[in-house]
Motif scaffolding. Sequence first.
Motif, PDB file in Angstrom:
ATOM      1  N   SER A 195       0.833  -1.208   0.000  1.00 41.41           N
ATOM      2  CA  SER A 195       0.000   0.000   0.000  1.00 41.41           C
ATOM      3  C   SER A 195       0.861   1.248   0.000  1.00 41.41           C
ATOM      4  O   SER A 195       0.611   2.202  -0.757  1.00 41.41           O
ATOM      5  CB  SER A 195      -0.917   0.005   1.231  1.00 41.41           C
ATOM      6  OG  SER A 195      -1.794  -1.089   1.218  1.00 41.41           O
ATOM      7  N   LEU A 196       1.875   1.254   0.862  1.00 40.15           N
ATOM      8  CA  LEU A 196       2.748   2.425   0.959  1.00 40.15           C
ATOM      9  C   LEU A 196       3.485   2.685  -0.355  1.00 40.15           C
ATOM     10  O   LEU A 196       3.679   3.837  -0.748  1.00 40.15           O
ATOM     11  CB  LEU A 196       3.740   2.233   2.103  1.00 40.15           C
ATOM     12  CG  LEU A 196       3.133   2.197   3.512  1.00 40.15           C
ATOM     13  CD1 LEU A 196       4.202   1.835   4.546  1.00 40.15           C
ATOM     14  CD2 LEU A 196       2.494   3.534   3.861  1.00 40.15           C
ATOM     15  N   VAL A 197       3.880   1.600  -1.028  1.00 43.04           N
ATOM     16  CA  VAL A 197       4.556   1.760  -2.321  1.00 43.04           C
ATOM     17  C   VAL A 197       3.605   2.346  -3.360  1.00 43.04           C
ATOM     18  O   VAL A 197       3.927   3.297  -4.074  1.00 43.04           O
ATOM     19  CB  VAL A 197       5.109   0.403  -2.806  1.00 43.04           C
ATOM     20  CG1 VAL A 197       5.581   0.503  -4.257  1.00 43.04           C
ATOM     21  CG2 VAL A 197       6.255  -0.047  -1.917  1.00 43.04           C
ATOM     22  N   ASN A 198       2.397   1.795  -3.426  1.00 43.73           N
ATOM     23  CA  ASN A 198       1.473   2.189  -4.488  1.00 43.73           C
ATOM     24  C   ASN A 198       0.901   3.592  -4.314  1.00 43.73           C
ATOM     25  O   ASN A 198       0.580   4.245  -5.307  1.00 43.73           O
ATOM     26  CB  ASN A 198       0.331   1.178  -4.582  1.00 43.73           C
ATOM     27  CG  ASN A 198       0.791  -0.155  -5.151  1.00 43.73           C
ATOM     28  OD1 ASN A 198       1.627  -0.204  -6.044  1.00 43.73           O
ATOM     29  ND2 ASN A 198       0.257  -1.240  -4.626  1.00 43.73           N
ATOM     30  N   LEU A 221      -7.505  -1.821 -10.586  1.00 38.97           N
ATOM     31  CA  LEU A 221      -7.052  -0.425 -10.633  1.00 38.97           C
ATOM     32  C   LEU A 221      -5.563  -0.341 -10.933  1.00 38.97           C
ATOM     33  O   LEU A 221      -5.119   0.505 -11.730  1.00 38.97           O
ATOM     34  CB  LEU A 221      -7.361   0.262  -9.301  1.00 38.97           C
ATOM     35  CG  LEU A 221      -8.840   0.562  -9.031  1.00 38.97           C
ATOM     36  CD1 LEU A 221      -9.042   0.953  -7.572  1.00 38.97           C
ATOM     37  CD2 LEU A 221      -9.337   1.674  -9.953  1.00 38.97           C
ATOM     38  N   LEU A 222      -4.784  -1.206 -10.311  1.00 35.65           N
ATOM     39  CA  LEU A 222      -3.338  -1.200 -10.557  1.00 35.65           C
ATOM     40  C   LEU A 222      -3.029  -1.587 -12.002  1.00 35.65           C
ATOM     41  O   LEU A 222      -2.123  -1.018 -12.629  1.00 35.65           O
ATOM     42  CB  LEU A 222      -2.641  -2.160  -9.591  1.00 35.65           C
ATOM     43  CG  LEU A 222      -2.667  -1.749  -8.115  1.00 35.65           C
ATOM     44  CD1 LEU A 222      -2.121  -2.866  -7.240  1.00 35.65           C
ATOM     45  CD2 LEU A 222      -1.870  -0.466  -7.892  1.00 35.65           C
ATOM     46  N   LEU A 223      -3.782  -2.542 -12.543  1.00 36.90           N
ATOM     47  CA  LEU A 223      -3.581  -2.938 -13.941  1.00 36.90           C
ATOM     48  C   LEU A 223      -3.921  -1.793 -14.881  1.00 36.90           C
ATOM     49  O   LEU A 223      -3.153  -1.487 -15.806  1.00 36.90           O
ATOM     50  CB  LEU A 223      -4.442  -4.160 -14.250  1.00 36.90           C
ATOM     51  CG  LEU A 223      -4.417  -4.653 -15.697  1.00 36.90           C
ATOM     52  CD1 LEU A 223      -3.010  -5.049 -16.110  1.00 36.90           C
ATOM     53  CD2 LEU A 223      -5.394  -5.822 -15.878  1.00 36.90           C
ATOM     54  N   ALA A 224      -5.059  -1.146 -14.630  1.00 40.26           N
ATOM     55  CA  ALA A 224      -5.453  -0.023 -15.490  1.00 40.26           C
ATOM     56  C   ALA A 224      -4.434   1.101 -15.401  1.00 40.26           C
ATOM     57  O   ALA A 224      -4.064   1.712 -16.420  1.00 40.26           O
ATOM     58  CB  ALA A 224      -6.839   0.476 -15.091  1.00 40.26           C
ATOM     59  N   GLY A 257      -3.739   1.521  -4.349  1.00 37.99           N
ATOM     60  CA  GLY A 257      -3.036   1.401  -3.075  1.00 37.99           C
ATOM     61  C   GLY A 257      -3.944   1.699  -1.891  1.00 37.99           C
ATOM     62  O   GLY A 257      -3.860   1.048  -0.850  1.00 37.99           O
ATOM     63  N   ALA A 258      -4.842   2.680  -2.058  1.00 45.70           N
ATOM     64  CA  ALA A 258      -5.789   3.005  -0.986  1.00 45.70           C
ATOM     65  C   ALA A 258      -6.751   1.841  -0.748  1.00 45.70           C
ATOM     66  O   ALA A 258      -7.122   1.544   0.395  1.00 45.70           O
ATOM     67  CB  ALA A 258      -6.562   4.273  -1.344  1.00 45.70           C
ATOM     68  N   VAL A 259      -7.152   1.163  -1.817  1.00 40.58           N
ATOM     69  CA  VAL A 259      -8.044   0.007  -1.675  1.00 40.58           C
ATOM     70  C   VAL A 259      -7.336  -1.113  -0.915  1.00 40.58           C
ATOM     71  O   VAL A 259      -7.956  -1.840  -0.126  1.00 40.58           O
ATOM     72  CB  VAL A 259      -8.533  -0.483  -3.056  1.00 40.58           C
ATOM     73  CG1 VAL A 259      -9.317  -1.789  -2.923  1.00 40.58           C
ATOM     74  CG2 VAL A 259      -9.387   0.582  -3.720  1.00 40.58           C
TER      75      VAL A 259
END
Length: 222
Positions: free
Chosen positions: A52-55, A169-172, A186-188
Amino acid sequence: MTVISDHAPDPSTGFTRKTTEPEAPAPSVNPLAGNPGVVGVPTVIAGAVGLSLVNIGALPGGATSATLAILSTCTAVGLLITTAWAAALGQNASASLFAVFFGFYASYAALALGLSHGWFGTSAGSVTDAQAAWLWCWLITIVMVTLVTLRLPSSFTLLLGLVDVALALLLAGTMTGATILIRVGGAVVFAFVAVSVYLYADLMFTETGGRGLPLGRPLITR
């Protein structure tokens, strides 16, 4: 250990003989008995917080190496132990879920380390494609896991559903270059962490003799 029992007098001596008879063997105790989730869930939480912190961009440049250290040791090793423990107890559904999370975290650590050190022969121009391929694989896999575990309490469905949303979301964001989508993903993941903490609290309350927390009714009961 033996017990003493009386018998008829010995005719050669006139005295009552005392003989020993073996006791029934004590029931064996399974040294593996317990709930493997006490190991698996907190290690999942630690790895998810790091991702999460990375994203969301909260970690500066080189600080992401701390996340990889957590994923490749604490999270991966903890989930491997948990998977083997659950399988040894015959808890096949739990073993499957923990194995999926083990593969997810361990492969992420391997991908990140491999791409940054050129281990897989991936050119600089193909890094984004490699990341997208990894995200596609895990999005499809965890959507499948979500669908086949709808007979579990709904809190588990929520947990896996959040993983599905985060990966989508990360893929998009990866394929379009939209940083905002990656940060929302990351928030999710932080929402996933919150549900994981709730499940861990239920687990520990139960294991220490308390009353567990409500986990919700399954979406499918047949």
